[in-house]
Scaffold this active site. Structure first.
Site, short mmCIF file in Angstrom:
data_model
loop_
_atom_site.label_atom_id
_atom_site.label_comp_id
_atom_site.label_asym_id
_atom_site.label_seq_id
_atom_site.Cartn_x
_atom_site.Cartn_y
_atom_site.Cartn_z
CB CYS A 6 50.34 21.55 9.91
SG CYS A 6 51.49 20.18 9.85
N GLY A 32 53.45 26.98 7.91
CA GLY A 32 54.11 25.95 7.01
C GLY A 32 54.38 26.15 5.69
CG ASN A 107 48.80 21.95 14.03
OD1 ASN A 107 48.40 22.85 14.47
ND2 ASN A 107 50.17 21.80 13.85
N GLY A 108 50.01 18.85 14.46
CA GLY A 108 50.63 18.39 15.81
C GLY A 108 51.42 17.23 15.56
CE1 TYR A 250 59.82 32.46 15.51
CE2 TYR A 250 58.94 30.30 15.20
CZ TYR A 250 59.49 31.36 14.80
OH TYR A 250 59.94 31.38 13.59
CG ASP A 353 64.61 37.52 18.68
OD1 ASP A 353 63.72 37.49 18.70
OD2 ASP A 353 65.76 37.06 18.25
CB CYS A 390 58.60 20.70 21.21
SG CYS A 390 57.04 20.58 21.28
#
Ligand code: AMP
Length: 463
Positions: A6, A32, A107-108, A250, A353, A390
């Site tokens: 988020c 998001g 967020n999280g 990323y 990448d 994760c």
């Protein structure tokens, strides 16, 4: 529970609060794309809220911003991959408790949501959605009920949460920003025309010319109210933070400054380190856009190899992992990036990448490069193999689908049909950042700073 990635934005004390929040969310759209929402507080203290499914510019029209008056606002963009997308999970969450409005944006990912929710349900709490945030809201209401002021309730609520949380609370005319004690995800503060601004990423500040001040410290509570601004710390802050390094690899935008690091520089350094570790003999280096671009620049500079953009990105396609099934997913990759034919035939190519998750992108596109006559294809990845799930808010595939969790390097090289494959070492990764003792590396080494409760972990693994 639903797994969130988020973006947050908050502003306190600006005449254009909701419009600036809209811009702040727009800048953080990459965090998001499922839903977006804003809650504002007008001069009389009345709360106004609007949220919807989809991208920021699609959710908000001028009339919606007009209907969000006031000088205080909080906004949220959300992406979830498990569970059905639903407006009930869109944020900020806005409720009324004992005649008072409360809004929370989060967020999280918490790792004890299941336990907390069960305990609350046993006491009669009712939930509309499946997000962690509703659990936080219930805890907060319970803590308000126990007495004390808003700050005490925030503090007592946060002490019960385990895992990753950046939060912005609104109650009455007060805004409170919190970062969890490990500092898993970023949250920064700044000022604009005297108003406090807070955002997951500083690219939101740049858009409105707000002045970036600093990252909130892990465990910090930052308050803006009619009495001014103040800061205090949660109890029990661990000696070492564990900030999510995947944000640097990323997730965050390269023009953002998070955890006191410029994301672009870190990514370029990762490419530099990668070239130090393993440079193949090739005609040119090319990134898989966009995520590979920044490490590829560092790689090509360090290796002194020509740099080409031989893979072109269609910018009007969402992220490939949005697709629900594997067959759809590989189609998504083909829609998203496509090689430049004339560049490929007879060439020895090094692709850079940022990461390989399931391997879909690599397998699909390397096959195409082979069809177009590439003589050699070498892959260099600017992070170590992602072998572990994760639990704190970065959405990876389940371990069953994570290619590096299931195959050896040799097997992966074979599966990808490439001439060589090298992943950046953990040492090389840590050499690419400044605050190298402050990061969570759990997705690479399985060392989880906060172990998930059994049910939450199970849910995550079964995803
Ligand atoms: P895959 O095709 O599953 O191997 O995905 C690899 C690509 O997805 C990489 O090129 C990354 O840029 C991107 N990626 C990495 N991590 C994530 C994530 N958590 N969510 C979405 N995309 C990701």
């Amino acid at each position: 529970m639903i797994h969130d990635e988020c973006g947050l934005f908050g502003i306190y004390g600006h005449a254009d609060a909701s419009r600036l929040t809209y811009f702040g969310l727009y800048a953080q759209q990459h965090r998001g794309q499922e839903s977006a929402g804003i809650v504002s507080i007008d001069e009389e203290g009345a709360y106004h809220s609007y949220k919807g499914m989809g991208l920021v510019p699609d959710v908000f029209e001028e009339k919606h911003l007009q209907a969000l008056p006031g000088t205080i606002a909080v906004g949220h963009v959300r992406y979830s991959t498990t569970g059905r997308p639903s407006l009930a999970n869109a944020q900020p969450l806005h409720v009324n408790y004992k005649g008072k409005d409360i809004a929370i944006a989060h967020n999280g990912n918490l790792v004890n949501t299941f336990e907390l929710r069960r305990a609350l349900e046993d006491k009669g709490a009712i939930f509309r959605g499946t997000s962690d945030t509703e659990v936080i809201m219930h805890l907060f209401a319970s803590e308000l009920c126990r007495g004390g002021d808003m700050l005490e309730a925030v503090r007592r609520t946060c002490m019960q949460l385990k895992g990753a949380f950046c939060l912005i609370f609104l109650m009455e005319d007060t805004m409170v920003c919190v970062r969890d004690p490990f500092g898993f995800h970023p949250l920064s503060i700044g000022h604009l025309d005297g108003a406090l601004v807070a955002a997951s990423e500083t690219c939101a500040f740049d858009l409105m010319d707000a002045e970036y001040e600093r990252s909130l410290k892990p465990g910090e509570i930052y308050v803006a109210s009619s009495e001014g601004e103040s800061s205090q710390m949660l109890d029990g802050i661990p000696a070492r933070p564990r900030q999510c390094i995947f944000e640097l690899i990323y997730f965050a935008r390269p023009d953002s400054y998070i955890y006191g690091e410029q994301v672009y520089t870190c990514r370029k350094n990762m490419g530099f380190q990668l070239a130090h570790e393993s440079t193949p003999d090739v005609d040119f280096v090319m990134p898989f856009p966009d995520s590979g671009v920044y490490p590829a620049v560092g790689f090509a500079q360090c290796a002194e190899l020509p740099y080409e953009h031989a893979m072109i990105r269609n910018h009007y396609v969402g992220r490939t992992f949005i697709q629900p099934s594997q067959s759809m997913r590989s189609f998504g990759v083909r829609v998203k990036i496509n090689p430049v034919r004339a560049m490929i035939d007879g060439k020895r190519i090094c692709i850079v990448d940022d990461s390989i998750v399931r391997g879909t992108t690599m397998i699909t596109r390397v096959k195409k490069l082979r069809e177009l006559g590439a003589k050699e294809v070498h892959i260099r990845i600017s992070c170590p193999p992602v072998r572990h799930p994760c639990f704190y808010g970065i959405d990876f595939a389940s371990p069953k689908e994570l290619i590096a969790a299931n195959y050896t390097l040799e097997e992966i090289q074979k599966k990808l049909d490439v001439d060589s494959l090298h992943y950046l070492s953990i040492d090389g990764l840590l050499r690419s950042v400044m605050h190298n003792d402050s990061y969570c590396l759990a997705c690479f080494n399985g060392e989880y700073p906060v172990p998930p409760c059994r049910q939450c972990g199970k849910h995550q693994l079964e995803k």
